[in-house]
Design a protein around this motif. Structure first.
Motif, PDB file in Angstrom:
ATOM      1  N   GLY A 181      20.700  16.787 -10.612  1.00  0.00           N
ATOM      2  CA  GLY A 181      22.168  16.777 -10.703  1.00  0.00           C
ATOM      3  C   GLY A 181      22.700  18.051 -11.345  1.00  0.00           C
ATOM      4  N   ALA A 182      22.181  19.191 -10.867  1.00  0.00           N
ATOM      5  CA  ALA A 182      22.471  20.451 -11.568  1.00  0.00           C
ATOM      6  C   ALA A 182      23.549  21.299 -10.886  1.00  0.00           C
ATOM      7  CB  ALA A 182      21.188  21.256 -11.722  1.00  0.00           C
ATOM      8  N   SER A 183      24.271  20.728  -9.950  1.00  0.00           N
ATOM      9  CA  SER A 183      25.273  21.539  -9.250  1.00  0.00           C
ATOM     10  C   SER A 183      26.570  21.683 -10.045  1.00  0.00           C
ATOM     11  CB  SER A 183      25.564  20.946  -7.863  1.00  0.00           C
ATOM     12  OG  SER A 183      26.106  19.649  -8.005  1.00  0.00           O
ATOM     13  N   ARG A 184      26.725  20.891 -11.109  1.00  0.00           N
ATOM     14  CA  ARG A 184      27.948  21.018 -11.919  1.00  0.00           C
ATOM     15  C   ARG A 184      27.710  20.417 -13.314  1.00  0.00           C
ATOM     16  NH1 ARG A 184      31.746  16.229  -9.239  1.00  0.00           N
ATOM     17  NH2 ARG A 184      31.127  14.656 -10.752  1.00  0.00           N
ATOM     18  N   GLY A 185      28.720  20.543 -14.168  1.00  0.00           N
ATOM     19  CA  GLY A 185      28.723  19.869 -15.472  1.00  0.00           C
ATOM     20  C   GLY A 185      27.539  20.217 -16.369  1.00  0.00           C
ATOM     21  N   ILE A 186      27.021  19.189 -17.038  1.00  0.00           N
ATOM     22  CA  ILE A 186      25.941  19.376 -18.005  1.00  0.00           C
ATOM     23  C   ILE A 186      24.681  19.915 -17.313  1.00  0.00           C
ATOM     24  CG2 ILE A 186      24.407  18.137 -19.587  1.00  0.00           C
ATOM     25  CD1 ILE A 186      26.778  16.200 -20.146  1.00  0.00           C
ATOM     26  N   GLY A 187      24.380  19.384 -16.133  1.00  0.00           N
ATOM     27  CA  GLY A 187      23.181  19.820 -15.398  1.00  0.00           C
ATOM     28  C   GLY A 187      23.234  21.299 -15.063  1.00  0.00           C
ATOM     29  N   SER A 230      24.513  15.987  -2.781  1.00  0.00           N
ATOM     30  CA  SER A 230      25.470  16.174  -1.680  1.00  0.00           C
ATOM     31  C   SER A 230      26.157  17.538  -1.717  1.00  0.00           C
ATOM     32  CB  SER A 230      26.524  15.062  -1.710  1.00  0.00           C
ATOM     33  OG  SER A 230      27.133  15.016  -2.976  1.00  0.00           O
ATOM     34  N   SER A 231      26.419  18.064  -2.903  1.00  0.00           N
ATOM     35  CA  SER A 231      27.225  19.291  -2.981  1.00  0.00           C
ATOM     36  C   SER A 231      26.366  20.550  -2.899  1.00  0.00           C
ATOM     37  CB  SER A 231      28.060  19.283  -4.259  1.00  0.00           C
ATOM     38  OG  SER A 231      27.305  18.750  -5.331  1.00  0.00           O
ATOM     39  N   ALA A 287      17.967  16.218  -2.978  1.00  0.00           N
ATOM     40  CA  ALA A 287      17.346  14.888  -3.041  1.00  0.00           C
ATOM     41  C   ALA A 287      18.290  13.944  -3.770  1.00  0.00           C
ATOM     42  CB  ALA A 287      16.011  14.921  -3.787  1.00  0.00           C
ATOM     43  N   ASP A 288      18.417  12.758  -3.217  1.00  0.00           N
ATOM     44  CA  ASP A 288      19.072  11.670  -3.946  1.00  0.00           C
ATOM     45  C   ASP A 288      17.982  11.100  -4.863  1.00  0.00           C
ATOM     46  OD1 ASP A 288      19.841   9.180  -4.802  1.00  0.00           O
ATOM     47  OD2 ASP A 288      20.609   8.514  -2.852  1.00  0.00           O
ATOM     48  N   VAL A 289      18.166  11.207  -6.179  1.00  0.00           N
ATOM     49  CA  VAL A 289      17.075  10.831  -7.096  1.00  0.00           C
ATOM     50  C   VAL A 289      16.688   9.351  -6.998  1.00  0.00           C
ATOM     51  CG1 VAL A 289      17.488  12.699  -8.753  1.00  0.00           C
ATOM     52  CG2 VAL A 289      18.647  10.477  -9.065  1.00  0.00           C
ATOM     53  N   SER A 290      17.576   8.536  -6.454  1.00  0.00           N
ATOM     54  CA  SER A 290      17.263   7.111  -6.333  1.00  0.00           C
ATOM     55  C   SER A 290      16.372   6.817  -5.123  1.00  0.00           C
ATOM     56  CB  SER A 290      18.547   6.283  -6.246  1.00  0.00           C
ATOM     57  OG  SER A 290      19.205   6.534  -5.032  1.00  0.00           O
ATOM     58  N   ASN A 291      16.145   7.839  -4.298  1.00  0.00           N
ATOM     59  CA  ASN A 291      15.365   7.657  -3.075  1.00  0.00           C
ATOM     60  C   ASN A 291      13.979   8.292  -3.256  1.00  0.00           C
ATOM     61  OD1 ASN A 291      14.214   8.335  -0.483  1.00  0.00           O
ATOM     62  ND2 ASN A 291      16.197   7.838   0.437  1.00  0.00           N
ATOM     63  N   LEU A 292      12.957   7.434  -3.366  1.00  0.00           N
ATOM     64  CA  LEU A 292      11.606   7.916  -3.697  1.00  0.00           C
ATOM     65  C   LEU A 292      11.090   8.947  -2.690  1.00  0.00           C
ATOM     66  CD1 LEU A 292       9.205   7.785  -5.610  1.00  0.00           C
ATOM     67  CD2 LEU A 292       8.337   5.848  -4.315  1.00  0.00           C
ATOM     68  N   GLN A 293      11.330   8.698  -1.391  1.00  0.00           N
ATOM     69  CA  GLN A 293      10.829   9.647  -0.381  1.00  0.00           C
ATOM     70  C   GLN A 293      11.458  11.024  -0.555  1.00  0.00           C
ATOM     71  OE1 GLN A 293      11.585   7.571   3.297  1.00  0.00           O
ATOM     72  NE2 GLN A 293       9.414   7.123   3.538  1.00  0.00           N
TER      73      GLN A 293
END
Ligand code: NAD
Length: 247
Positions: free
Chosen positions: A12-18, A38-39, A62-68
């Motif tokens: 989740g590093a595209s914005r904010g704290i990440g 997504s962004s 990657a969507d972190v909730s998706n293991l694959q």
């Protein structure tokens, strides 16, 4: 440079704290994988910002909730950088509602991203780090996971879960020289908090002894320390970065 020769993945590093964490770890010398779900454009901007300062970075979807998707992301990081030393589980969402109005899908979405995502990424990272007998896993929880907050039972459960999970794997992975720690921010100025009504923001401010909202860099500096060799004797800890909010 403290993190010279290290590779870090920040979710989740595209914005904010990440984003602040990714840029700061690169400033400390790490090669950084900038995860986004997504962004893409904003993730590429983070990569460009790192490269402009002479650093090395890639954007990884990657969507972190998706293991694959998570497994494919770690493979891409290994192909690109050859190793992984630091994982920062930062990706998170809110879907606030009082308990009796909370929809099942809001509960599931928050638990999936904020807790299962941490499990997915930590597991993938641990498989790599165990072989090398060293590594740093830093999980971003929240003061809400410690103290609770009305209207955020899903978020509080997930963030408290992150703390319990981190302590469990800190014990499991300690014999392999892998340190696992948690950073629990208070009220940090990002897109996540910008949408709150001014009345709530003012109410929050009154609860912060240091008298100001946090900046993403306040969190990034602590993550930089926990990612470095200076914190080799620290594991299973929760560090509050909250201006004294829940001391
Ligand atoms: P933000 O909304 O600005 O950023 C969150 C990032 O996570 C975004 O880039 C988003 O795209 C990404 N993300 C969301 N779901 C994802 C998924 N499934 N897979 C991959 N990426 C995903 O929020 P922020 O304020 O920068 O928060 C970062 C972290 O800090 C979160 O875990 C949040 O819960 C935590 N936190 C924030 C505050 C605060 O006051 N801002 C306080 C305590 C904890």
């Amino acid at each position: 440079m403290e993190l010279e020769g290290r590779t870090a993945l920040v979710t989740g590093a595209s914005r904010g704290i990440g984003r602040a964490i990714a840029v700061y770890l690169a400033e400390l010398g790490a090669q950084v994988a900038v995860n986004y779900s997504s962004s893409e454009q904003r993730a590429i901007e983070v990569v460009e910002a790192i490269k402009e300062k002479g650093g090395r970075a890639i954007a990884v979807k990657a969507d972190v909730s998706n293991l694959q998707e998570v497994e494919a992301m770690f493979e891409k990081v290994l192909n690109e950088f050859g190793d992984l030393h630091i994982l920062v589980n930062n990706a998170g969402i809110t879907r606030d509602a009082l308990l009796i109005r909370m929809k099942q899908e809001d509960w599931d979405a928050v638990l999936d991203t904020n807790l299962k995502g941490v499990y997915n990424c930590s597991k993938a990272a641990a498989k790599i780090m165990i072989k090398k007998r060293r590594g740093k896993i830093i999980n971003i929880s929240s003061v809400v996971g410690v103290a609770g907050n009305a209207g955020q039972s899903n978020y509080a459960a997930a963030k408290a879960g992150v703390i319990g999970f981190s302590k469990a794997i800190a014990r499991e992975l300690a014999p392999r020289n892998i340190q696992v720690n948690v950073v629990a921010p208070g009220f940090i100025e990002t897109d996540m908090t910008a949408a709150l009504p001014e009345s709530i923001r003012q109410e929050m401010l009154k609860q912060i002894p240091l008298g100001r909202y946090g900046d993403p860099m306040d969190v990034a500096y602590v993550v930089g320390f926990l990612a470095s060799d200076k914190s080799q004797y620290i594991t299973g800890q929760v560090i509050h970065v909250d201006g004294g909010m829940i001391m």
